[in-house]
Write a protein that holds these residues in place. Structure first.
Motif, mmCIF file in Angstrom:
data_model
loop_
_atom_site.group_PDB
_atom_site.id
_atom_site.type_symbol
_atom_site.label_atom_id
_atom_site.label_comp_id
_atom_site.label_asym_id
_atom_site.label_seq_id
_atom_site.Cartn_x
_atom_site.Cartn_y
_atom_site.Cartn_z
ATOM 1 N N ASN A 156 0.826 -1.194 0.000
ATOM 2 C CA ASN A 156 0.000 0.000 0.000
ATOM 3 C C ASN A 156 0.865 1.252 0.000
ATOM 4 O O ASN A 156 2.076 1.199 0.014
ATOM 5 N N TRP A 172 -4.701 -1.982 7.203
ATOM 6 C CA TRP A 172 -4.743 -0.517 7.183
ATOM 7 C C TRP A 172 -5.527 0.072 8.357
ATOM 8 O O TRP A 172 -5.639 1.296 8.469
ATOM 9 N N TYR A 191 -2.811 4.313 4.903
ATOM 10 C CA TYR A 191 -2.856 3.872 3.495
ATOM 11 C C TYR A 191 -1.481 3.323 3.097
ATOM 12 O O TYR A 191 -0.478 3.986 3.284
#
Length: 420
Positions: free
Chosen positions: A37, A384, A420
């Motif tokens: 990510n 996340w 993120y």
């Protein structure tokens, strides 16, 4: 503009740059690894995050509109409050064999809701934190490390002063690790310069403040600059055990009438490493000597052990005796016992508990005892998304009178972190 105002402005500018805008010292967040990510930046990734935290605190500060306000602008005790923290930030990791760069920074808007103490909302403030590390030629025998640590928060590194104070802290450091002959020996000279400025959290002060050290309204007289020159040496005489030598000199100077200035030399020698596959030990002993007024020296030492009970359960504990420069008194000695246990269950739930007792002895016949306990679970719902609950107890008693130095503080918090 005064010198103090100029330096404060430069620090705020640095914080704005480092955090893309504008924290407690412990409020720099370390988001969990998020794999692929994040936003690709060169060979590394940028991970934006946002943390929302609610904190019930029985000892936030002193407020003019508190129900128990006394004549003369003083409060009999610390007031409690429910505070909300809105904390956007980012973590940037750029690995490289030439220039490795890491930056973790956040803004922290602290909103006092006024639900527990009327009038506390005026003390809502912007805080923040940033940690930066740049390593030039990190894999070479001779490398250079440049780092900077910034924090604006309601917790200070100056142990002599009391609660209800905002701290603006910044330390810039350069370190030069040298590993001749394959890395068995490492020598790392360093130089660092730190600044800390203080201001009251609210426009009130505790009653019976003794010699005035615990008065938040006068805390700016303790603003200081601290130059530290050090040398760390390590000789790995066994594959996982090393002989260590740590030396350093602190030169503390105050911009106002903050107390005796200090020139403090410390030197420690000992061993660090594994004594078995599950036990790691650090044992060091040395001496600290103040060449400033009022002088003084003492034995300093550290003994710490870590026990890896299993892949997911770790125990750590130890004793630390150190000597540090401090406002108002010149120097102080800290005898600290501490312990921590951490367990990872199912790969997602982390349970932790930590406690410490500090016996502080200040030059000038002042003695404090500080007890801290911190415990709580943390759960990773998704790669996340992380949630945590916690409770912190801080109990302080001092031979000097004053509410800011004698209190019991309970804090409960809940936080949710999205990365993120």
């Amino acid at each position: 503009m005064t010198l103090r105002g100029t330096i404060r402005g430069m620090l705020c500018g640095l914080a704005l740059t480092a955090t893309s805008g504008v924290a407690q010292a412990q409020d720099i967040v370390s988001p969990p690894s998020t794999g692929g990510n994040g936003i690709k930046v060169g060979n590394g990734r940028l991970h934006p995050y946002f943390e929302l935290m609610s904190r019930v605190d029985s000892g936030v500060g002193y407020f003019n509109d508190a129900q128990e306000q006394l004549p003369g602008g003083v409060s009999p005790d610390l007031s409690g409050e429910l505070a909300l923290h809105f904390r956007p930030g980012f973590r940037l990791d750029l690995p490289s064999s030439r220039l490795a760069f890491n930056l973790n920074a956040n803004l922290d808007y602290v909103l006092f809701t006024g639900l527990m103490t009327k009038g506390s909302g005026a003390a809502s403030h912007m805080a923040g934190a940033a940690d930066m590390l740049a390593r030039i030629n990190p894999d070479a025998p001779l490398s250079l490390e440049l780092s900077d640590q910034f924090a604006r928060s309601d917790r200070t590194r100056t142990t002599a002063i009391g609660a209800g104070i905002l701290s603006l802290y910044n330390e810039a450091k350069a370190r030069l690790p040298w590993k001749p002959g394959g890395g068995a020996v490492e020598v790392a000279p360093s130089v660092a310069y730190a600044l800390e400025f203080f201001e009251p959290l609210a426009a009130s002060a505790p009653v019976d403040c003794g010699d005035g050290v615990c008065d938040p309204l006068r805390a700016d007289r303790f603003d200081y600059g601290n130059l530290r020159v050090g040398l760390e040496s390590r000789w790995r005489f066994l594959p996982k055990t090393a002989l260590v030598l740590d030396t350093g000199v602190d030169m503390r100077r105050y911009f106002n009438d903050g107390g005796p200035e200090a020139t403090l030399l410390r030197a420690l020698i000992g061993v660090a490493g594994l004594v078995s596959p599950k036990v790691a030990v650090t044992a060091k002993v040395g001496w600290g000597q103040n060449f400033g007024d009022p002088g003084g020296g003492t034995l300093i030492a550290q003994l710490e052990g870590t026990y890896l009970y299993g892949p997911t359960l770790t125990f750590k504990g130890g004793y630390l005796r150190t000597m540090e420069p401090v406002a108002a008194y010149g120097i102080f000695r800290d005898d600290r016992g501490y312990a921590e246990v951490r367990s990872l269950m199912g790969g997602k739930l982390t349970l932790r508990a930590a406690g410490a007792v500090d016996f502080l002895s200040f030059a000038g016949a002042r003695d404090d005892t500080v007890v801290t306990v911190d415990a709580g679970p943390e759960y990773q719902f998704r790669p996340w998304l992380t949630g945590a609950l916690g409770y912190t107890l801080s109990k302080r008693s001092s031979s000097v009178d004053g509410g800011g130095l004698n209190y019991t503080r309970h804090e409960g918090y809940a936080r949710l972190l999205v990365t993120y």
